[in-house]
Design a protein around this motif. Structure first.
Motif, PDB file in Angstrom:
ATOM      1  N   PRO A  76       4.718   0.294  -2.852  1.00  0.00           N
ATOM      2  CA  PRO A  76       4.293   1.389  -1.975  1.00  0.00           C
ATOM      3  C   PRO A  76       4.463   1.007  -0.511  1.00  0.00           C
ATOM      4  CG  PRO A  76       2.671   1.001  -3.708  1.00  0.00           C
ATOM      5  CD  PRO A  76       3.645  -0.132  -3.766  1.00  0.00           C
ATOM      6  N   GLN A  77       4.929   1.933   0.307  1.00  0.00           N
ATOM      7  CA  GLN A  77       5.094   1.652   1.731  1.00  0.00           C
ATOM      8  C   GLN A  77       3.733   1.485   2.389  1.00  0.00           C
ATOM      9  OE1 GLN A  77       7.525   4.585   3.628  1.00  0.00           O
ATOM     10  NE2 GLN A  77       9.394   3.908   2.626  1.00  0.00           N
ATOM     11  N   GLY A  78       3.689   0.567   3.351  1.00  0.00           N
ATOM     12  CA  GLY A  78       2.433   0.335   4.062  1.00  0.00           C
ATOM     13  C   GLY A  78       1.697  -0.902   3.592  1.00  0.00           C
ATOM     14  N   LEU A  79       2.270  -1.602   2.604  1.00  0.00           N
ATOM     15  CA  LEU A  79       1.651  -2.837   2.108  1.00  0.00           C
ATOM     16  C   LEU A  79       2.476  -4.043   2.551  1.00  0.00           C
ATOM     17  CD1 LEU A  79       0.661  -1.867  -1.554  1.00  0.00           C
ATOM     18  CD2 LEU A  79      -0.745  -1.763   0.513  1.00  0.00           C
ATOM     19  N   GLU A  80       1.787  -5.090   2.929  1.00  0.00           N
ATOM     20  CA  GLU A  80       2.445  -6.320   3.367  1.00  0.00           C
ATOM     21  C   GLU A  80       2.018  -7.481   2.475  1.00  0.00           C
ATOM     22  OE1 GLU A  80       4.710  -6.673   5.707  1.00  0.00           O
ATOM     23  OE2 GLU A  80       4.649  -4.569   6.332  1.00  0.00           O
ATOM     24  N   TYR A 167     -10.892   3.604  -6.432  1.00  0.00           N
ATOM     25  CA  TYR A 167      -9.794   3.988  -7.330  1.00  0.00           C
ATOM     26  C   TYR A 167      -9.125   2.719  -7.844  1.00  0.00           C
ATOM     27  CZ  TYR A 167      -5.018   5.491  -8.525  1.00  0.00           C
ATOM     28  OH  TYR A 167      -3.809   5.695  -9.148  1.00  0.00           O
ATOM     29  N   HIS A 168      -8.998   2.624  -9.161  1.00  0.00           N
ATOM     30  CA  HIS A 168      -8.357   1.457  -9.788  1.00  0.00           C
ATOM     31  C   HIS A 168      -7.183   1.934 -10.641  1.00  0.00           C
ATOM     32  CE1 HIS A 168     -11.544  -1.783  -9.337  1.00  0.00           C
ATOM     33  NE2 HIS A 168     -12.232  -0.694  -9.027  1.00  0.00           N
ATOM     34  N   LEU A 169      -6.065   1.238 -10.539  1.00  0.00           N
ATOM     35  CA  LEU A 169      -4.990   1.391 -11.521  1.00  0.00           C
ATOM     36  C   LEU A 169      -4.626  -0.012 -11.983  1.00  0.00           C
ATOM     37  CD1 LEU A 169      -2.009   3.722 -11.801  1.00  0.00           C
ATOM     38  CD2 LEU A 169      -1.618   1.267 -12.039  1.00  0.00           C
ATOM     39  N   VAL A 170      -4.776  -0.232 -13.279  1.00  0.00           N
ATOM     40  CA  VAL A 170      -4.452  -1.539 -13.845  1.00  0.00           C
ATOM     41  C   VAL A 170      -3.375  -1.353 -14.903  1.00  0.00           C
ATOM     42  CG1 VAL A 170      -5.366  -3.639 -14.887  1.00  0.00           C
ATOM     43  CG2 VAL A 170      -6.866  -2.195 -13.506  1.00  0.00           C
ATOM     44  N   ALA A 171      -2.315  -2.142 -14.815  1.00  0.00           N
ATOM     45  CA  ALA A 171      -1.207  -2.050 -15.771  1.00  0.00           C
ATOM     46  C   ALA A 171      -0.967  -3.420 -16.387  1.00  0.00           C
ATOM     47  CB  ALA A 171       0.057  -1.562 -15.076  1.00  0.00           C
ATOM     48  N   TRP A 172      -0.637  -3.415 -17.696  1.00  0.00           N
ATOM     49  CA  TRP A 172      -0.349  -4.656 -18.403  1.00  0.00           C
ATOM     50  C   TRP A 172       1.013  -4.549 -19.073  1.00  0.00           C
ATOM     51  CZ3 TRP A 172      -5.103  -2.214 -18.653  1.00  0.00           C
ATOM     52  CH2 TRP A 172      -6.192  -2.924 -18.135  1.00  0.00           C
ATOM     53  N   ALA A 173       1.724  -5.652 -19.119  1.00  0.00           N
ATOM     54  CA  ALA A 173       3.044  -5.676 -19.761  1.00  0.00           C
ATOM     55  C   ALA A 173       3.392  -7.108 -20.141  1.00  0.00           C
ATOM     56  CB  ALA A 173       4.101  -5.089 -18.829  1.00  0.00           C
ATOM     57  N   GLU A 174       4.513  -7.233 -20.819  1.00  0.00           N
ATOM     58  CA  GLU A 174       5.050  -8.558 -21.184  1.00  0.00           C
ATOM     59  C   GLU A 174       6.233  -8.859 -20.286  1.00  0.00           C
ATOM     60  OE1 GLU A 174       8.458 -10.551 -22.600  1.00  0.00           O
ATOM     61  OE2 GLU A 174       8.246  -8.466 -23.245  1.00  0.00           O
ATOM     62  N   LEU A 175       6.196  -9.999 -19.633  1.00  0.00           N
ATOM     63  CA  LEU A 175       7.291 -10.424 -18.759  1.00  0.00           C
ATOM     64  C   LEU A 175       7.724 -11.824 -19.174  1.00  0.00           C
ATOM     65  CD1 LEU A 175       9.123 -10.088 -16.258  1.00  0.00           C
ATOM     66  CD2 LEU A 175       7.244 -10.998 -14.872  1.00  0.00           C
ATOM     67  N   ALA A 176       8.966 -11.937 -19.641  1.00  0.00           N
ATOM     68  CA  ALA A 176       9.503 -13.228 -20.089  1.00  0.00           C
ATOM     69  C   ALA A 176       8.611 -13.872 -21.151  1.00  0.00           C
ATOM     70  CB  ALA A 176       9.688 -14.169 -18.897  1.00  0.00           C
ATOM     71  N   GLY A 177       8.065 -13.015 -22.043  1.00  0.00           N
ATOM     72  CA  GLY A 177       7.251 -13.514 -23.139  1.00  0.00           C
ATOM     73  C   GLY A 177       5.813 -13.821 -22.776  1.00  0.00           C
ATOM     74  N   GLN A 195      -1.824   7.474  -4.662  1.00  0.00           N
ATOM     75  CA  GLN A 195      -1.638   7.634  -6.104  1.00  0.00           C
ATOM     76  C   GLN A 195      -0.187   7.879  -6.497  1.00  0.00           C
ATOM     77  OE1 GLN A 195      -3.758  10.923  -7.930  1.00  0.00           O
ATOM     78  NE2 GLN A 195      -4.113   9.733  -9.792  1.00  0.00           N
ATOM     79  N   ALA A 196       0.482   8.798  -5.803  1.00  0.00           N
ATOM     80  CA  ALA A 196       1.873   9.129  -6.154  1.00  0.00           C
ATOM     81  C   ALA A 196       2.793   7.917  -5.999  1.00  0.00           C
ATOM     82  CB  ALA A 196       2.378  10.283  -5.290  1.00  0.00           C
ATOM     83  N   SER A 197       2.623   7.160  -4.920  1.00  0.00           N
ATOM     84  CA  SER A 197       3.493   5.991  -4.694  1.00  0.00           C
ATOM     85  C   SER A 197       3.178   4.861  -5.680  1.00  0.00           C
ATOM     86  CB  SER A 197       3.365   5.492  -3.248  1.00  0.00           C
ATOM     87  OG  SER A 197       2.042   5.153  -2.945  1.00  0.00           O
ATOM     88  N   VAL A 198       1.925   4.780  -6.133  1.00  0.00           N
ATOM     89  CA  VAL A 198       1.564   3.771  -7.132  1.00  0.00           C
ATOM     90  C   VAL A 198       2.191   4.125  -8.480  1.00  0.00           C
ATOM     91  CG1 VAL A 198      -0.351   2.752  -8.422  1.00  0.00           C
ATOM     92  CG2 VAL A 198      -0.561   3.107  -5.971  1.00  0.00           C
ATOM     93  N   HIS A 199       2.155   5.409  -8.849  1.00  0.00           N
ATOM     94  CA  HIS A 199       2.821   5.852 -10.080  1.00  0.00           C
ATOM     95  C   HIS A 199       4.331   5.595  -9.995  1.00  0.00           C
ATOM     96  CE1 HIS A 199      -0.549   8.870 -11.354  1.00  0.00           C
ATOM     97  NE2 HIS A 199      -0.907   7.603 -11.456  1.00  0.00           N
ATOM     98  N   GLU A 200       4.899   5.854  -8.804  1.00  0.00           N
ATOM     99  CA  GLU A 200       6.332   5.609  -8.603  1.00  0.00           C
ATOM    100  C   GLU A 200       6.650   4.121  -8.763  1.00  0.00           C
ATOM    101  OE1 GLU A 200       9.869   6.595  -5.318  1.00  0.00           O
ATOM    102  OE2 GLU A 200       7.765   6.799  -4.766  1.00  0.00           O
ATOM    103  N   MET A 201       5.753   3.274  -8.270  1.00  0.00           N
ATOM    104  CA  MET A 201       5.928   1.826  -8.404  1.00  0.00           C
ATOM    105  C   MET A 201       5.995   1.432  -9.889  1.00  0.00           C
ATOM    106  SD  MET A 201       3.322  -1.240  -7.212  1.00  0.00           S
ATOM    107  CE  MET A 201       2.040  -0.667  -8.345  1.00  0.00           C
ATOM    108  N   ILE A 202       5.050   1.955 -10.678  1.00  0.00           N
ATOM    109  CA  ILE A 202       5.027   1.635 -12.111  1.00  0.00           C
ATOM    110  C   ILE A 202       6.305   2.132 -12.789  1.00  0.00           C
ATOM    111  CG2 ILE A 202       3.828   2.026 -14.295  1.00  0.00           C
ATOM    112  CD1 ILE A 202       2.303   0.191 -12.366  1.00  0.00           C
ATOM    113  N   ASP A 203       6.717   3.350 -12.449  1.00  0.00           N
ATOM    114  CA  ASP A 203       7.923   3.926 -13.064  1.00  0.00           C
ATOM    115  C   ASP A 203       9.209   3.212 -12.658  1.00  0.00           C
ATOM    116  OD1 ASP A 203       6.365   5.814 -14.319  1.00  0.00           O
ATOM    117  OD2 ASP A 203       6.679   7.371 -12.810  1.00  0.00           O
ATOM    118  N   SER A 204       9.142   2.453 -11.571  1.00  0.00           N
ATOM    119  CA  SER A 204      10.351   1.757 -11.068  1.00  0.00           C
ATOM    120  C   SER A 204      10.529   0.364 -11.651  1.00  0.00           C
ATOM    121  CB  SER A 204      10.293   1.653  -9.536  1.00  0.00           C
ATOM    122  OG  SER A 204       9.315   0.681  -9.150  1.00  0.00           O
ATOM    123  N   ILE A 205       9.548  -0.134 -12.370  1.00  0.00           N
ATOM    124  CA  ILE A 205       9.568  -1.534 -12.824  1.00  0.00           C
ATOM    125  C   ILE A 205      10.780  -1.819 -13.716  1.00  0.00           C
ATOM    126  CG2 ILE A 205       8.371  -3.235 -14.278  1.00  0.00           C
ATOM    127  CD1 ILE A 205       5.735  -2.102 -13.250  1.00  0.00           C
TER     128      ILE A 205
END
Length: 207
Positions: A76-80, A167-177, A195-205
């Motif tokens: 998301p834009q605006g994060l460093e 507001y919390h969004l937590v996502a879990w996945a498998e990366l390199a096992g 919210q929209a940019s966070v959803h976009e971030m998840i969809d871009s993974i």
């Protein structure tokens, strides 16, 4: 008389030479200008092409590679990125006011499979509810979705608090096992800005 004739002849010769030389000089200048004009055009065009290329490169750099290029995503834009607290397996991003926080954790020692992510989501929701026991959580999303062929479990929730809802969004996945966790938090009253940019971030993974 001879003297006057000589003077007249000299004047005539000078006039002839001047008349011949002036057009020649103008022609030379014109030739130089004509030759320089395309060159200027080429230089300007070259600068224009460079600007276009730079813009195209910047536009094409929307994805950020993390964890030794194992994963790429659109932040998301605006994060460093923050050096404090970040390690080879943990990355932290915040906004200027330090109210918004994005954390990514990759734990190579905690082995998981892509197929087991959906089952893990139910377990993670239980842990989340246990962590906030006695608090009425507002669940926005609790599902597992496929993103570029990988399963990503998502828990999206608003946690009430006297100090201010979060507001919390937590996502879990498998990366390199191994286990990958992405956590995004911000005050609930600015949720709509993120919210929209966070959803976009998840969809871009991409992994």
């Amino acid at each position: 008389m001879k003297k006057w004739i000589t003077v007249l002849l000299l004047i005539g010769v000078v006039a002839s030479v001047s008349a011949c030389s002036l057009p020649s000089t103008q022609e030379t200048k014109a030739e130089v200008n004509l030759e320089a004009e395309p060159q200027d055009r080429q230089e300007k065009q070259g600068q224009k092409d460079e600007e276009t290329t730079e813009k195209e490169q910047k536009d094409g750099q929307g994805m950020t590679k993390v964890f030794s290029d194992l994963m790429a995503l659109k932040l998301p834009q605006g994060l460093e990125a923050q050096s404090s607290g970040s390690t080879n397996s943990k990355l932290i991003y915040t906004d200027e006011a330090n109210q918004v926080k994005l954390e990514m954790l990759h734990d190579p020692e905690q082995l998981v499979t892509d197929e087991g992510i959906d089952m893990g989501r139910l377990k993670m929701r239980g842990i989340f509810e246990q962590q906030y026991e006695g608090v009425k959580l507002e669940w926005l999303k609790d599902e597992t979705q496929q993103v570029h062929g990988k399963h990503i479990a998502i828990n999206e929730v608003i946690v009430p608090s006297k100090a201010g809802d979060t507001y919390h969004l937590v996502a879990w996945a498998e990366l390199a096992g191994a286990f990958l966790e992405i956590t995004f938090t911000c005050p609930a009253d600015v949720k709509e800005q993120w919210q929209a940019s966070v959803h976009e971030m998840i969809d871009s993974i991409q992994m």
